[in-house]
Scaffold this active site. Structure first.
Site, PDB file in Angstrom:
ATOM      1  CG  ASP A   1     -40.061 -63.253  -1.989  1.00  0.00           C
ATOM      2  OD1 ASP A   1     -39.952 -63.335  -3.225  1.00  0.00           O
ATOM      3  OD2 ASP A   1     -39.385 -63.934  -1.208  1.00  0.00           O
TER       4      ASP A   1
ATOM      5  CB  ALA B   1     -28.487 -64.188   3.559  1.00  0.00           C
TER       6      ALA B   1
ATOM      7  CE1 TYR C   1     -26.631 -66.482  -4.372  1.00  0.00           C
ATOM      8  CE2 TYR C   1     -24.698 -67.839  -4.028  1.00  0.00           C
ATOM      9  CZ  TYR C   1     -25.885 -67.329  -3.572  1.00  0.00           C
ATOM     10  OH  TYR C   1     -26.343 -67.659  -2.318  1.00  0.00           O
TER      11      TYR C   1
END
Ligand code: UDP
Length: 310
Positions: free
Chosen positions: A31, A112, A143
């Site tokens: 991350d 995902a 997105y």
């Protein structure tokens, strides 16, 4: 097995990593804290099998693992719209780098993906075969279209025999460890009710969503990965649909606080209806959600209550 979880500091990355560690696996969590929180990594770091790598997935990386779970991407509309160019880069380059890393190490990949693939759907509920209704130039497109392109490159790596890339289309999910300032409806309503503030309903509150408790979703991830063959995109979400006004009532009932409703303008391109058709997951994975909304709200409230007064 060794897993790489990109976006490990995020809501789903945290829960997936925690579950994998509980199941006895080793997890490399990656991350850069663009939208994730350090507290999630600190909680994971308590497990001996966890290793953290601070890295931006738009830059290539090399991690020797058996499975790559590519979860890195801001997912809440206010967060992903804050820096839309970077969101599109994360969705595309982040997925490309995850695929390249998986190919290099002959690892399986879990991507995902999202119900936003369907945009503002014209078919209801949405099966995986529905091709969607997305505005390519709207504020959600960074997105939506980013995630659509991510699916495209996963499917191409798969077709070319380069990576076994599995796609989960995630519908609205909630639970503990969501960011308080996530800006999404469940956290907003719960925090507003806990603080005795008015609940902010966008539009007239008749738009629908279906809410999946996070533990159910993570179980779905693992079943998709464990399936003997790649099933193509798999919807994971709760098929019980609520209007936002019904959600407001459920939140007030759980928190035990009836506060007024404050109506606000509906955001641009906000889907009017969203509900997964989960027939594929039911038939092939024997998966379906088990946690009812009231129970999920109870567990999420237990997490948020002590934090809500800070
Ligand atoms: N919403 C709302 N009040 C809020 C936040 C969101 O009424 O404080 C609405 C939003 O307009 C949308 C739905 O709740 O119709 C779900 O929004 P969210 O941002 O949680 O997720 P989305 O499904 O839009 O990605």
């Amino acid at each position: 097995m060794r897993y790489l979880v990109t976006g490990a500091a995020g809501f789903l990355g945290y829960h997936l990593s925690a579950r994998l560690l509980r199941d006895g696996h080793q997890v490399v969590g990656m991350d850069n804290f663009h939208s994730g929180t350090e507290a999630n990594i600190q909680a994971l770091a308590a497990h001996a099998g966890f290793r953290f790598v601070q890295h931006d997935v738009t830059v290539p990386y090399d991690q020797a693992v058996d499975v790559v779970c590519n979860l890195a991407c801001p997912a809440s509309p206010p967060h992903y719209q804050k820096d839309p160019i970077y969101t599109a880069k994360i969705a595309f380059l982040g997925t490309l780098h995850a695929l390249e890393n998986a190919e290099r190490h002959q690892a399986k990949l879990l991507q995902a993906s999202t119900s936003e693939i369907y945009g503002d759907p014209l078919v209801h509920p949405q099966p995986e075969g529905y091709l969607g209704n997305v505005n390519s130039v709207g504020p959600r497109a960074c997105y939506d279209e980013g995630k659509r392109l991510a699916e495209t490159i996963c499917a191409d790596f798969q077709r070319l025999g380069r990576v076994d890339a599995r796609l989960v289309r995630i519908f609205n999910t909630y639970g503990p460890n969501m960011r308080l300032d996530d800006g999404r409806v469940v956290t907003n309503f719960l925090l507003q009710a806990l603080r005795g503030e008015a609940l902010t309903v966008y539009g007239d509150g008749s738009q629908t969503r279906s809410f999946c408790y996070v533990d159910d979703l993570i179980e779905g991830f693992l079943r998709v990965l464990a399936a003997p063959t790649n099933l193509g995109p798999v919807n994971l979400g709760n098929p019980t649909e609520f209007t936002m006004l019904e959600l407001a009532q459920a939140v007030q009932a759980e928190v035990g606080m009836v506060t007024p409703i404050q109506y606000r303008p509906l955001p641009v391109d906000d889907p009017k209806q969203r509900c997964p058709d989960i027939a594929k997951a039911r038939a092939h994975l024997q998966w379906q959600p088990t946690v009812e909304l009231a129970e999920g709200l109870r567990r999420t409230t237990a997490y948020l209550r002590p934090l809500s007064q800070r």
